[in-house]
Design an enzyme around this catalytic site. Sequence first.
Site, mmCIF file in Angstrom:
data_model
loop_
_atom_site.group_PDB
_atom_site.id
_atom_site.type_symbol
_atom_site.label_atom_id
_atom_site.label_comp_id
_atom_site.label_asym_id
_atom_site.label_seq_id
_atom_site.Cartn_x
_atom_site.Cartn_y
_atom_site.Cartn_z
ATOM 1 N N ASP A 153 -99.695 67.048 -106.481
ATOM 2 C CA ASP A 153 -98.763 68.168 -106.432
ATOM 3 C C ASP A 153 -99.580 69.432 -106.674
ATOM 4 O O ASP A 153 -100.240 69.556 -107.722
ATOM 5 C CB ASP A 153 -97.706 67.978 -107.520
ATOM 6 C CG ASP A 153 -96.646 69.060 -107.528
ATOM 7 O OD1 ASP A 153 -96.863 70.138 -106.936
ATOM 8 O OD2 ASP A 153 -95.588 68.836 -108.138
ATOM 9 N N ASN A 189 -102.937 74.363 -96.588
ATOM 10 C CA ASN A 189 -101.745 74.360 -95.741
ATOM 11 C C ASN A 189 -100.461 74.047 -96.506
ATOM 12 O O ASN A 189 -99.373 74.346 -96.018
ATOM 13 C CB ASN A 189 -101.930 73.343 -94.612
ATOM 14 C CG ASN A 189 -100.692 73.160 -93.781
ATOM 15 O OD1 ASN A 189 -100.321 74.011 -92.977
ATOM 16 N ND2 ASN A 189 -100.001 72.040 -93.975
ATOM 17 N N TYR A 237 -89.973 84.134 -99.178
ATOM 18 C CA TYR A 237 -91.020 83.507 -98.363
ATOM 19 C C TYR A 237 -92.016 84.553 -97.879
ATOM 20 O O TYR A 237 -93.240 84.343 -97.935
ATOM 21 C CB TYR A 237 -90.372 82.788 -97.179
ATOM 22 C CG TYR A 237 -91.351 82.073 -96.287
ATOM 23 C CD1 TYR A 237 -91.980 80.904 -96.709
ATOM 24 C CD2 TYR A 237 -91.652 82.547 -95.015
ATOM 25 C CE1 TYR A 237 -92.873 80.230 -95.902
ATOM 26 C CE2 TYR A 237 -92.554 81.883 -94.197
ATOM 27 C CZ TYR A 237 -93.163 80.728 -94.646
ATOM 28 O OH TYR A 237 -94.053 80.072 -93.842
ATOM 29 N N LYS A 262 -96.129 84.814 -98.517
ATOM 30 C CA LYS A 262 -97.111 84.808 -97.434
ATOM 31 C C LYS A 262 -97.864 86.135 -97.344
ATOM 32 O O LYS A 262 -99.026 86.178 -96.922
ATOM 33 C CB LYS A 262 -96.433 84.468 -96.115
ATOM 34 C CG LYS A 262 -95.931 83.033 -96.043
ATOM 35 C CD LYS A 262 -97.065 82.029 -96.251
ATOM 36 C CE LYS A 262 -96.598 80.596 -96.120
ATOM 37 N NZ LYS A 262 -97.717 79.618 -96.258
#
Length: 252
Positions: free
Chosen positions: A53, A80, A145, A149
Amino acid sequence: MTDFEGLNALVTGGASGIGRATAELLAARGAHVAVLDLDPSGVAGPLRAYPADVTDDTAVRAAVAAAAADLGGLDVLVNNAGIGAQGTVADHDDAQWRAVLDVNVLGLVRTTRAALPHLRRSAHAAIVNTCSIAATAGLPRRALYSASKGAVLSLTLAMAADHVREGIRVNCVNPGTVDTPWVGRLLDAAPDPAAERAALEARQPTGRLVSAEEVAAAIAYLASPLSGATTGTALAVDGGMQGLRLRPPAPR
């Protein structure tokens, strides 16, 4: 191509979607590939699987160390692993903000931190981070989100500056909407999945979703020794969404 022949790669979130496509492509091009994932039980073939994790620093360090030992070193790290979030800035509480940032930003930090000692010993060291079009374009209902990013994009540039003189290249890919299991689950949960898919396809100038394999090809390009002069770059794989402004179709 065999440009990764003799190189060792670690892909986080490599059990499905973009990560799985990347791991399989790197292996097909000659790399020895380790996959780090929360649940890598479906990983098989030439790929080595390590459960971890990315929010657990101890687990990450142990998995990276085991992968490096089994492979005989690390040359390529693909960060990723990530999770999504839908909503405006008012829709998520502090715990949800912390949870997403813990995976998407700190998860990248933990994995990189554990991999750096191994990458420093490589003659072809490369890190590729999976970022998003959300880092450079304002998308509705993607506040949390997008924030995560945006941090990945800035972190990529900072890491590239920090490590270029150690011979470690750092780049990121900025995918548009990719046809992955996560997007599939979003579509399934929509009131009208067909209409939602059509809307996602229409906002990309190519008129379709990006495939995981197309993103994997971009990651492989950035990770390859053939791209030895490329660092501190964000490569858009978004069907033209970032740069193109098309006129509406002419009426028929």
